[in-house]
Design an enzyme around this catalytic site. Sequence first.
Site, PDB file in Angstrom:
ATOM      1  N   TYR A 188       8.798  -7.128  -0.508  1.00  0.00           N
ATOM      2  CA  TYR A 188       7.625  -6.975   0.605  1.00  0.00           C
ATOM      3  C   TYR A 188       6.657  -8.294   0.384  1.00  0.00           C
ATOM      4  CZ  TYR A 188       4.598  -4.815   4.217  1.00  0.00           C
ATOM      5  OH  TYR A 188       3.858  -4.733   5.362  1.00  0.00           O
ATOM      6  N   ASP A 196      -5.236   0.169   2.727  1.00  0.00           N
ATOM      7  CA  ASP A 196      -4.948   0.277   4.227  1.00  0.00           C
ATOM      8  C   ASP A 196      -6.324  -0.073   4.858  1.00  0.00           C
ATOM      9  OD1 ASP A 196      -2.216   0.597   4.837  1.00  0.00           O
ATOM     10  OD2 ASP A 196      -2.586   2.290   3.510  1.00  0.00           O
ATOM     11  N   GLU A 234       9.873   2.062   8.169  1.00  0.00           N
ATOM     12  CA  GLU A 234       9.056   2.185   7.282  1.00  0.00           C
ATOM     13  C   GLU A 234       8.057   3.354   7.794  1.00  0.00           C
ATOM     14  OE1 GLU A 234       7.829  -1.922   5.052  1.00  0.00           O
ATOM     15  OE2 GLU A 234       6.268  -0.763   5.928  1.00  0.00           O
TER      16      GLU A 234
END
Lengths: 414, 263
Positions: B175, B60, B49
């Site tokens: 994911y 994040d 990734e």
Amino acid sequence: MDDLVNSFMTGPDEQGRFGIYGGRFVSETLMPLILELQEQYERAKTDQSFWDEMDYLWKHYVGRPSPLYHAERLSERLGGAKIYMKRDELNHTGAHKINNVLGQIILARRMGKTRIIAETGAGQHGVATATVCAKFGLKCVVYMGAHDVERQQPNVFRMKLLGAEVVPVTSGRGTLKDAMNDALRDWVTNVRDTFYCIGTVAGPHPYPAMVRDFQSIIGKETREQMEEAEGRLPDTIIAAIGGGSNAMGLFYPFLDDKEVSIIGVEAGGKGVNDKMEHCASLTGGRPGVLHGNRTYLLQDDDGQILEGFSISAGLDYPGIGPEHSWLHDTGRAQYVSITDAEALEAFQLCCETEGIIPALEPSHALAHVMKIAPQLPADHIICMNMCGRGDKDIYTVAKHLGADMTGTEGREMD
Amino acid sequence: MTRIESTFAQLAKEEKKAFVAYIMAGDPDVDTSLELMRGLPEAGVDVIELGLPFTDPMADGPTIQAAGQRALEGGMTLDRTLQMVRDFREGDDSTPIVLMGYYNPIYSRGVDRFLEQAKAAGIDGLIIVDLPPEEDDELCIPAQKAGLNFIRLATPTTDDKRLPRVLQNTSGFVYYVSITGITGSAAAEAGDVAPEVARIKAATDLPVIVGFGIRTRDSAQAIAGVADGCVVGSAIVGDLASGKPVEEVLGFVRALAEGAHAA
């Protein structure tokens, strides 16, 4: 039917779009929360008991309706149009922000949320959120850029007095957009008990529409008060824009009155130039996606977000509410920019002629009034939104005017 | 079949779990991150990734955000990220590359132009954090048409009612975000993750890979054990940021990969 199709008041659509703007550009973790919020808001909106509670608190806690004031000496001095001010700076906590905060917190309580988070720039939205949380005994966490914490000390202290936790944000560049990033990060982490109280008409759907609806009390009152004072609607309405909530609140109820011209004033900083020393998203930016919505943004050629620049911490945001982007593209509203220097001049003129110390944000709107009023006839009615009072800004203004206030800090706080 | 699909088909045949590693393109500079990227397959990484830096990475944590900021300060751009992929592809034509980031740099480039350039550079799939299924028309559908996988995040807040919608236009793999939170947060517990993975696997044939909160060989093994594989990002990015030479970081990656493969 034709009238409905041609209305400017039907947005957003089911996808939360105003034309191509708006939407729900958030991570999957937040998506179910946003859908739930939308459902709950739709329910509250049509529930009379929700609005009864709002009306009661608007009247007895905030002090609404705010007056519509004929600024006679200012009108005379400028020598043209007849100028009115919608006095939202007289609200409890000193700005329009509380109109929206009340709505969101009443909604949060109906949803059973016990912890409220907010982002703030100048601190006005943070103070309003901390205030209403104190009133209802809710836990309150306010994210504020470290740079803003420094330049807005009085508001930081107010929030603390009101029992809120103020978190200085150092990630990124430590400004309002970074505070919003960190608030979103908090929300992603504390999804079950937390309600994110956004301070402006931006963010993922339904925030832009919901905040607009709560702020629309400004425009609704203005219509009634103007009818009462003048027997007709104003010719021009003007408001300052950071994210654009006070402007949307004033504009929205007038969108379908084609004879009313609508002007939004962005922060031009040192001038709308290539160095991006401004916060004029519409004048100097282009469409992009940030903080959950598509809208005009200050960005570089590679789609990286740029920092805005303005003397006013409340306008210091690289984006703008998506409905403004749409009103700009359709031409229903006109958007202009005003520099720091012009805003400072308007600030002083307002103090001198009207005995009103305006916040630096509405000083931008006032500066544009100063530009256009002299060219307009005496029967042209302008209404500008005096969306906040300037007590929080006196140190900034003193610095720019070269006045020495060392040693007086703290004593000047109201 | 994309490189992602054939890699997972091969892993399934070998009854092996996948190890996915995340690094930030251009952190701290292009040369270093390219050197690290080139070493990943040999260290046992099955899927790479590659983070596309963005000024406002709202999903994040501090580690990835700082990495993106370093990359941007070092002059990283979308063009240079694509160049990095082309350079990597010169020596490796089989390891799948998933570009992970936020929508605005792509939107700014123009979706069609971006997809053409990404495909030509050798990118196999996309994970765009701020594009939920509600915005599928933006990039997800065009990407699939262009032959790129569009990998979606499923989270603990994705309930059964919503899951079909999340899976609908997903391809490559799913994911699963093991915690409600940002990257680099508290560790995920295999015991909590297992039923969630089972719930998703009951609704799709795609491999389910688990990420967020995995920092050690043991947790890589434990989490991979209850899924089809795991992703580690912040721990690797943080290791590089601590000033270690690339060789040592690759040693850490090797240990994580061994953990996942031992599951």
